[in-house]
Design an enzyme around this catalytic site. Sequence first.
Site, PDB file in Angstrom:
ATOM      1  N   HIS A 305      27.163  37.778   9.098  1.00 58.81           N
ATOM      2  CA  HIS A 305      26.615  37.958  10.170  1.00 58.81           C
ATOM      3  C   HIS A 305      27.716  38.809  11.388  1.00 58.81           C
ATOM      4  CE1 HIS A 305      23.886  38.661  13.690  1.00 58.81           C
ATOM      5  NE2 HIS A 305      22.746  38.822  13.426  1.00 58.81           N
ATOM      6  N   ASP A 363      18.048  35.399   7.625  1.00 63.29           N
ATOM      7  CA  ASP A 363      16.885  36.590   6.327  1.00 63.29           C
ATOM      8  C   ASP A 363      17.279  34.558   4.987  1.00 63.29           C
ATOM      9  OD1 ASP A 363      18.249  39.420   7.312  1.00 63.29           O
ATOM     10  OD2 ASP A 363      16.312  38.779   6.978  1.00 63.29           O
TER      11      ASP A 363
HETATM   12  C1  SDX Z   1      19.813  40.476  10.022  1.00 62.98           C
HETATM   13  O1  SDX Z   1      22.785  42.214  14.171  1.00 62.98           O
HETATM   14  C2  SDX Z   1      21.274  41.605  13.408  1.00 62.98           C
HETATM   15  O2  SDX Z   1      21.664  40.987  14.560  1.00 62.98           O
HETATM   16  C3  SDX Z   1      20.356  41.561  12.967  1.00 62.98           C
HETATM   17  C4  SDX Z   1      19.623  40.415  12.624  1.00 62.98           C
HETATM   18  C5  SDX Z   1      18.276  40.935  13.481  1.00 62.98           C
HETATM   19  O3  SDX Z   1      17.864  39.900  13.995  1.00 62.98           O
HETATM   20  O4  SDX Z   1      18.522  41.591  13.691  1.00 62.98           O
HETATM   21  O5  SDX Z   1      20.378  39.184  13.327  1.00 62.98           O
HETATM   22  C6  SDX Z   1      19.427  40.181  11.133  1.00 62.98           C
HETATM   23  O6  SDX Z   1      20.223  42.403   9.497  1.00 62.98           O
HETATM   24  C7  SDX Z   1      20.925  39.246   9.299  1.00 62.98           C
HETATM   25  C8  SDX Z   1      21.729  40.413   9.087  1.00 62.98           C
HETATM   26  C9  SDX Z   1      21.015  40.189   6.985  1.00 62.98           C
HETATM   27  N1  SDX Z   1      21.920  40.445   6.136  1.00 62.98           N
HETATM   28  C10 SDX Z   1      22.614  40.253   5.094  1.00 62.98           C
HETATM   29  O7  SDX Z   1      22.498  38.879   4.689  1.00 62.98           O
HETATM   30  C11 SDX Z   1      23.606  40.766   4.016  1.00 62.98           C
HETATM   31  C12 SDX Z   1      24.545  40.584   3.952  1.00 62.98           C
HETATM   32  N2  SDX Z   1      25.023  40.139   5.050  1.00 62.98           N
HETATM   33  C13 SDX Z   1      25.846  41.607   5.179  1.00 62.98           C
HETATM   34  O8  SDX Z   1      26.017  42.665   4.219  1.00 62.98           O
HETATM   35  C14 SDX Z   1      27.352  41.423   6.136  1.00 62.98           C
HETATM   36  O9  SDX Z   1      27.512  39.760   6.488  1.00 62.98           O
HETATM   37  C15 SDX Z   1      26.139  41.578   7.658  1.00 62.98           C
HETATM   38  C16 SDX Z   1      25.972  43.424   7.209  1.00 62.98           C
HETATM   39  C17 SDX Z   1      24.696  41.245   7.812  1.00 62.98           C
HETATM   40  C18 SDX Z   1      27.368  41.926   8.275  1.00 62.98           C
HETATM   41  O10 SDX Z   1      28.530  43.021   8.223  1.00 62.98           O
HETATM   42  P1  SDX Z   1      29.420  43.244   9.199  1.00 62.98           P
HETATM   43  O11 SDX Z   1      29.673  42.556  10.950  1.00 62.98           O
HETATM   44  O12 SDX Z   1      30.132  44.816   8.951  1.00 62.98           O
HETATM   45  O13 SDX Z   1      31.226  42.579   8.547  1.00 62.98           O
HETATM   46  P2  SDX Z   1      31.654  43.006   7.204  1.00 62.98           P
HETATM   47  O14 SDX Z   1      30.709  43.909   6.227  1.00 62.98           O
HETATM   48  O15 SDX Z   1      33.244  44.071   7.929  1.00 62.98           O
HETATM   49  O16 SDX Z   1      32.128  41.890   6.493  1.00 62.98           O
HETATM   50  C19 SDX Z   1      33.240  41.304   6.709  1.00 62.98           C
HETATM   51  C20 SDX Z   1      33.548  40.860   5.409  1.00 62.98           C
HETATM   52  C21 SDX Z   1      34.337  41.419   4.689  1.00 62.98           C
HETATM   53  O17 SDX Z   1      35.074  41.073   3.460  1.00 62.98           O
HETATM   54  P3  SDX Z   1      36.106  41.340   4.383  1.00 62.98           P
HETATM   55  O18 SDX Z   1      35.939  43.565   4.576  1.00 62.98           O
HETATM   56  O19 SDX Z   1      36.643  41.801   5.589  1.00 62.98           O
HETATM   57  O20 SDX Z   1      37.364  41.704   3.078  1.00 62.98           O
HETATM   58  O21 SDX Z   1      32.821  39.695   5.068  1.00 62.98           O
HETATM   59  C22 SDX Z   1      32.571  40.081   4.151  1.00 62.98           C
HETATM   60  C23 SDX Z   1      32.519  41.436   3.494  1.00 62.98           C
HETATM   61  O22 SDX Z   1      33.202  41.654   2.111  1.00 62.98           O
HETATM   62  N3  SDX Z   1      31.341  39.839   3.657  1.00 62.98           N
HETATM   63  C24 SDX Z   1      31.035  39.278   3.194  1.00 62.98           C
HETATM   64  C25 SDX Z   1      28.986  38.648   2.629  1.00 62.98           C
HETATM   65  N4  SDX Z   1      29.269  39.525   4.155  1.00 62.98           N
HETATM   66  C26 SDX Z   1      30.284  39.336   4.634  1.00 62.98           C
HETATM   67  N5  SDX Z   1      30.958  38.668   1.298  1.00 62.98           N
HETATM   68  C27 SDX Z   1      29.991  38.463   0.820  1.00 62.98           C
HETATM   69  N6  SDX Z   1      29.114  38.254   1.066  1.00 62.98           N
HETATM   70  C28 SDX Z   1      28.410  38.465   1.815  1.00 62.98           C
HETATM   71  N7  SDX Z   1      26.827  38.342   2.267  1.00 62.98           N
END
Ligand code: SDX
Length: 428
Positions: A305, A363
């Site tokens: 998140h 989720d």
């Molecule tokens: C919702 O914003 C909100 O409040 C949203 C929400 C709401 O109520 O409105 O809470 C609802 O959207 C919840 C999130 C649902 N999405 C997912 O579950 C999809 C999987 N999660 C991600 O793709 C990710 O965690 C996000 C999109 C939720 C957040 O992305 P960010 O904050 O832009 O973080 P990032 O993509 O830059 O990740 C940071 C690091 C990365 O590694 P590095 O590049 O730093 O090495 O963490 C890793 C990412 O690769 N990472 C994950 C991961 N999520 C982040 N690695 C593996 N699995 C994951 N799920």
Amino acid sequence: MTSPNATLQIGGQSIELPTLRGSLGPDVIDTRALGSQGYFTYDPGFLSTASCSSSITYIDGDQGLLYYRGYPIEQIAEGSDFLETAYLLWNGELPNVEQKQEFDALVSQHTMLHDQMLSLYKGFRRDAHPMAVMVSIIGAMAAFYPESGDVADAKQREISMFRLLAKVPTVAAWSYKYNKGEPFIYPQNHMGYAENFLYMLHATPCEDYQPSPVLARALDRIFILHADHEQNASTSTVRMAGSSYANPFACIAAGTACLWGPLHGGANASVLAMLAEMGDVSRIGEYVNRAKDKTSGFRLMGFGHRVYKNMDPRAAIMRQTCYEVLDELGLHDDPLFKMALKLEQIALEDDYFIKKKLYPNVDFYSGIVLRALGIPTSMFTAIFALARTAGWIAQWNEMIVSPGHKIARPRQLYTGPQRRDFVPVSAR
Ligand code: SDX
């Protein structure tokens, strides 16, 4: 409230910037004056940018806290209901008995759609995704209720807010019925909000259907957990669209479109697909390793998140709701739920997830509960949109009435070509 100034040293130039202090959370540096000094801030994705001030929802990502108008989500989920939560988000205070009765009665008077909207549904293929239908029908409301589109008129804003909150369950349920080829079921105004939605989803004209009160309560709690969440992508979209004084139906349609993305509201459906593809707890390690492998492009859906660097408090409540619903349905041995519990345990013990502070988000469990409630995966994000409409409306209204309102118009870091002269095609 203000706090000590920030001083920006750029070369020999020193720029004083005021900082502002809210009632909770970090101070913000007010950079509005930077433009006149020849600088922009640069923050694609808004990782460190406060786009507005708001008194609706507070999140502390490190502590895993979520407050609706100051009330912890755990207390709201336990003691309130969704319409009362919508009242709180809109008005800032919990309603008394009379206010609650009046609010609920007003919502129940606006649950039907204009009868001509039926033909809009018929323009879709039967397999149209419910989110495609919702974006279209909600946007089309602007054509059916033009008399309530003037955002400068408080009365028109109010009637539009009630129309949206009251009608989105009907819009969503009918998109499902259309997919199934079943007749639309009209709302029953004597029913509760979540009960009515389950009724419109599962009833048919051929026999009586009374939704289970336990399942209706569980769904109502799911609506509460999804009602608002500060300036997430879809809420920011609603604010951006609303900043141009577009009518409220267009703004909520824009937010619905943004929520559809698999990184945002589409994740709950992706979690189920991921668990189903995993198939067995013996394959959990394989998926966890894929998620850790940057080259795989795979993410563990339902984890991570932007704000929560601790457990999403909604996920914990959703897990509890999962237990209750599966117990009520005698499905405590549900294989997907057992796999989800095991996956959560393995991921939370894994160094990669610990270091990157990747915890289950809202989720992760919501899809399992919705599936247990008999709701098809295609409807999961539609339900998220249904619930978030309460928060979108509250945030939209707060923006419209805020003093010093300005249309949102970010700038950019230009990386294109320098000035050059046009060359006619004959000379190219
Ligand atoms: C919702 O914003 C909100 O409040 C949203 C929400 C709401 O109520 O409105 O809470 C609802 O959207 C919840 C999130 C649902 N999405 C997912 O579950 C999809 C999987 N999660 C991600 O793709 C990710 O965690 C996000 C999109 C939720 C957040 O992305 P960010 O904050 O832009 O973080 P990032 O993509 O830059 O990740 C940071 C690091 C990365 O590694 P590095 O590049 O730093 O090495 O963490 C890793 C990412 O690769 N990472 C994950 C991961 N999520 C982040 N690695 C593996 N699995 C994951 N799920």
